[in-house]
Structure formats: C-alpha cells, structure tokens
Design a protein around this motif. Structure first.
Motif, mmCIF file in Angstrom:
data_model
loop_
_atom_site.group_PDB
_atom_site.id
_atom_site.type_symbol
_atom_site.label_atom_id
_atom_site.label_comp_id
_atom_site.label_asym_id
_atom_site.label_seq_id
_atom_site.Cartn_x
_atom_site.Cartn_y
_atom_site.Cartn_z
ATOM 1 N N ASP A 146 4.373 5.277 3.869
ATOM 2 C CA ASP A 146 3.777 6.601 3.895
ATOM 3 C C ASP A 146 4.880 7.625 4.091
ATOM 4 O O ASP A 146 5.950 7.302 4.618
ATOM 5 C CB ASP A 146 2.745 6.710 5.022
ATOM 6 C CG ASP A 146 1.770 7.852 4.788
ATOM 7 O OD1 ASP A 146 0.712 7.607 4.180
ATOM 8 O OD2 ASP A 146 2.074 8.988 5.209
ATOM 9 N N VAL A 203 -4.551 8.994 -2.683
ATOM 10 C CA VAL A 203 -3.181 9.500 -2.638
ATOM 11 C C VAL A 203 -2.832 10.246 -3.923
ATOM 12 O O VAL A 203 -2.269 11.335 -3.887
ATOM 13 C CB VAL A 203 -2.176 8.340 -2.409
ATOM 14 C CG1 VAL A 203 -0.745 8.822 -2.552
ATOM 15 C CG2 VAL A 203 -2.403 7.701 -1.055
ATOM 16 N N SER A 232 -3.350 2.137 -3.637
ATOM 17 C CA SER A 232 -3.076 3.512 -3.242
ATOM 18 C C SER A 232 -4.417 4.240 -3.187
ATOM 19 O O SER A 232 -4.992 4.564 -4.226
ATOM 20 C CB SER A 232 -2.130 4.165 -4.258
ATOM 21 O OG SER A 232 -1.682 5.402 -3.790
ATOM 22 N N PHE A 282 -6.639 1.712 -7.033
ATOM 23 C CA PHE A 282 -6.510 3.075 -6.527
ATOM 24 C C PHE A 282 -7.884 3.716 -6.450
ATOM 25 O O PHE A 282 -8.831 3.275 -7.087
ATOM 26 C CB PHE A 282 -5.569 3.912 -7.409
ATOM 27 C CG PHE A 282 -6.113 4.231 -8.765
ATOM 28 C CD1 PHE A 282 -6.769 5.421 -9.006
ATOM 29 C CD2 PHE A 282 -5.953 3.337 -9.816
ATOM 30 C CE1 PHE A 282 -7.270 5.724 -10.262
ATOM 31 C CE2 PHE A 282 -6.444 3.624 -11.074
ATOM 32 C CZ PHE A 282 -7.105 4.820 -11.297
ATOM 33 N N ILE A 294 7.273 7.929 -2.393
ATOM 34 C CA ILE A 294 6.417 7.244 -3.357
ATOM 35 C C ILE A 294 6.935 7.370 -4.794
ATOM 36 O O ILE A 294 6.590 6.580 -5.655
ATOM 37 C CB ILE A 294 4.965 7.763 -3.235
ATOM 38 C CG1 ILE A 294 3.986 6.807 -3.889
ATOM 39 C CG2 ILE A 294 4.855 9.181 -3.779
ATOM 40 C CD1 ILE A 294 2.546 7.078 -3.550
ATOM 41 N N GLU A 341 0.851 -1.190 0.000
ATOM 42 C CA GLU A 341 0.000 0.000 0.000
ATOM 43 C C GLU A 341 0.885 1.237 0.000
ATOM 44 O O GLU A 341 1.614 1.499 0.952
ATOM 45 C CB GLU A 341 -0.941 0.026 1.201
ATOM 46 C CG GLU A 341 -1.884 1.215 1.135
ATOM 47 C CD GLU A 341 -2.945 1.233 2.208
ATOM 48 O OE1 GLU A 341 -3.889 2.039 2.065
ATOM 49 O OE2 GLU A 341 -2.849 0.475 3.190
ATOM 50 N N ALA A 342 0.815 1.983 -1.089
ATOM 51 C CA ALA A 342 1.565 3.234 -1.232
ATOM 52 C C ALA A 342 0.704 4.358 -0.678
ATOM 53 O O ALA A 342 -0.358 4.648 -1.214
ATOM 54 C CB ALA A 342 1.899 3.486 -2.700
ATOM 55 N N GLY A 343 1.154 4.967 0.403
ATOM 56 C CA GLY A 343 0.363 5.990 1.075
ATOM 57 C C GLY A 343 -0.606 5.335 2.048
ATOM 58 O O GLY A 343 -1.805 5.573 1.995
ATOM 59 N N CYS A 344 -0.077 4.515 2.945
ATOM 60 C CA CYS A 344 -0.926 3.718 3.842
ATOM 61 C C CYS A 344 -1.540 4.532 4.976
ATOM 62 O O CYS A 344 -2.450 4.063 5.650
ATOM 63 C CB CYS A 344 -0.135 2.557 4.418
ATOM 64 S SG CYS A 344 1.247 3.042 5.481
#
Length: 133
Positions: free
Chosen positions: A38, A79, A76, A105, A61, A14-17
């Motif tokens: 994050d 984000v 994501s 996303f 990121i 997870e990018a930007g959790c």
C-alpha cells in the motif's frame, strides 16, 4: 459434464491492501504466501498487526518490485478508480502474474450517489467545502 481443474493460488499479492481487511480473510482461509502493498505506511503498520503471517510493505503500484511471473493471483480491491494511470498498473499486474494467473479487482458502482457527489465536487474544485466529520 467436464470438470474444471482448480489451480492452487500459492503466491498471492494484494496491490493496495490498505489496513489488511481482505488480506486477513485470505490468510486465515488458506495456506499461501501472501504479500500486501500500500502507499500508506499507517495502513501497512495496521495490516502487519492484523496479519502477522503476511508480508506487507509500502510501495509504488506503478512500479512493482517483483520479478516477472511471480504470483498466481493478484488482487486490487477498490484501488483502480483512484489512479491517474490505471492502464500502467494493469501492465504491471500482467507482468508479475504467472501464465494463467488470475487478477481479481473491484471498483465501486459508478451510479452510487455519494460517489457521484464526490466526483462532482472534485471536478468542480470544490474540495474546500468538504470537511471530515
């Protein structure tokens, strides 16, 4: 009727959790290796408390610290709309996804009135008018 073959997402990123809300739901619902990243260390510390089974770290990121084709699923949520260069992030996501991997996303509804007001305030450089409650 042809039956779809389901693939098991064993490695999830997870990018930007953030504080781990989505992370926790996934970790509790399935067996997987979950990694969350994050930009905010405060959020990472909260995510680690909520989700001790996940691996969380602070990172950039735009330059993901993973080998190519590492993850079955990348997500994501809310984000991309905050980024100056979302295309660069999408290239990074593509790089770390396995062949036939899935990218999930979400972005907010652009017609959502509070979002329109915030965009107007930001574009008119009126941020000084907004104060946290």
């Amino acid at each position: 009727m042809k039956k779809e073959k389901k693939t098991k997402a064993e490695k999830i990123f997870e990018a930007g959790c953030g504080e781990g809300f989505s992370s926790r739901a996934i970790i509790l619902s399935k067996e997987c290796q979950f990694t969350g990243m994050d930009v905010s260390m405060k959020s990472i510390l909260l995510a680690k408390k909520k989700c001790p089974k996940g691996h969380f770290f602070q990172g950039n990121i735009y330059s993901l610290p993973f080998i190519d084709s590492r993850f079955d699923l990348v997500m994501s949520l809310e984000v991309l709309e905050h980024l100056e260069n979302p295309a660069k992030v999408l290239a990074e996501v593509s790089r770390v996804l396995k062949p036939n991997g899935v990218f999930i996303f979400a972005t907010p509804n652009a017609d959502y009135l509070p979002l329109k007001i915030m965009n107007l305030v930001n574009s008119a450089k009126l941020n000084h008018l907004i104060r946290p409650i």
